[in-house]
Design an enzyme around this catalytic site. Sequence first.
Site, PDB file in Angstrom:
ATOM      1  CE  LYS A 154      -2.190  -1.881   3.474  1.00  0.00           C
ATOM      2  NZ  LYS A 154      -1.867  -3.300   3.273  1.00  0.00           N
ATOM      3  NE  ARG A 234       7.083  -1.646  12.734  1.00  0.00           N
ATOM      4  CZ  ARG A 234       6.149  -0.758  12.416  1.00  0.00           C
ATOM      5  NH1 ARG A 234       6.477   0.381  11.817  1.00  0.00           N
ATOM      6  NH2 ARG A 234       4.881  -0.985  12.698  1.00  0.00           N
ATOM      7  CG  ASP A 258       9.174   8.240  10.631  1.00  0.00           C
ATOM      8  OD1 ASP A 258       9.296   9.299  11.290  1.00  0.00           O
ATOM      9  OD2 ASP A 258       8.168   7.507  10.713  1.00  0.00           O
ATOM     10  CD  GLU A 263      11.017   3.127  16.223  1.00  0.00           C
ATOM     11  OE1 GLU A 263      11.550   3.468  15.164  1.00  0.00           O
ATOM     12  OE2 GLU A 263       9.778   3.085  16.406  1.00  0.00           O
ATOM     13  CG  HIS A 295       7.590   5.225  14.395  1.00  0.00           C
ATOM     14  ND1 HIS A 295       8.055   3.956  14.610  1.00  0.00           N
ATOM     15  CD2 HIS A 295       6.512   5.071  13.577  1.00  0.00           C
ATOM     16  CE1 HIS A 295       7.289   3.079  13.973  1.00  0.00           C
ATOM     17  NE2 HIS A 295       6.337   3.739  13.342  1.00  0.00           N
ATOM     18  CD  GLN A 296       7.472  13.880  12.238  1.00  0.00           C
ATOM     19  OE1 GLN A 296       8.316  14.298  13.015  1.00  0.00           O
ATOM     20  NE2 GLN A 296       6.712  14.683  11.514  1.00  0.00           N
TER      21      GLN A 296
END
Length: 334
Positions: A154, A234, A258, A263, A295-296
């Site tokens: 996707k 990831r 990201d 993290e 991670h936004q």
Amino acid sequence: MRVAVFSTQPYDRRFLDAANADNRHELVYFEPHLCAGTARLAEGFEVVCVFVHDALDAGVITQLAAHGTKLVALRCAGFNNVDLAAAEKAGLTVVRVPAYSPYAVAEHAVGLMLALNRKIHRAYHRVRESNFALEGLIGFDMRGKTAGVVGTGKIGAIVAEILKGFGCTLLAYDPYPSDACKALGVEYVTLADLLARSDIVTLHVPLTPQTKYLINESAIARMRPGAMLINTSRGALVDTRAAIEALKTGKLGYLGLDVYEEEGDLFFRDLSDEVLKDDVFARLLTFPNVVVTAHQAFFTRNAMQNIAETTLGNIDAFAAGKPLANRVGTNLVK
Ligand code: NAD
């Protein structure tokens, strides 16, 4: 149903409460991550609602099942943090939000590309210091560059669509090629070929045992000198130490992240009063050609609303004994 919501941030609460405005479920919010030390908080809750840093290993799954939990409702797409075999064995059903806004993540990935290319992160600081010099800020036209999309599900397919609009030549690697991408003119190639030919490599595959360190020292060695690497999927898809070595030699020209493999100890918290203890992460932050966001990529209003509504919808369906369209099981892992 009684739902224990772990890793709650204020924004989670706002969107979940709005989706549960009729109070059909009892949502109880917990700030800590779900792990062996916090699993007792879920005692008596039929549902636990978790996010990317909640660690549902076999031990936690066993504790949850023993405390009466029946459903794990992930409010994210990735499910690498859940031991699905252990969940099946314990009779726990796992559901997720497979697509809350692939546009949010795809647009953020392209945002990282543009920021790195045009050095917007550096220009922002310069202008605020009244330094209006351009030396060091030169970029390149995206048009005509070759972009390699690793994973055209996707999100990857939307990245391809956006980059097509920029006039990029598109390569992709995915064992399950997408018809939409083929129609766009995307050329499917081997990973080795993609790495060798791409000016920009962007990762959109899930983290599985097969994809861990997909980008390691030997993969980076295959890349074009000075290429750009973007990871919004990831952290453990990339061997960060290998990336740092490649940044030091210039083999890697740009790195946009990201996500980061360690993290869980850093992201989603304000640690600005503390000493940064992760030396690998600290080294990453010293490079002028590295941009890290915490991670936004998913974090748009549209996505948060979809996450909350789909999560509540998953719980509704489970409560009503209806088929679970968003169920995750070991048989679904490609
Ligand atoms: P998706 O399932 O729609 O697509 C993943 C694609 O990867 C599939 O086409 C699959 O065939 C392919 N794939 C699987 N294993 C592969 C391999 N070994 N090599 C090459 N291709 C492989 O998933 P999606 O919705 O596009 O999301 C992709 C990933 O993005 C998620 O798994 C998640 O980890 C990450 N994600 C990150 C954020 C964020 O905020 N940063 C948000 C949502 C999702």
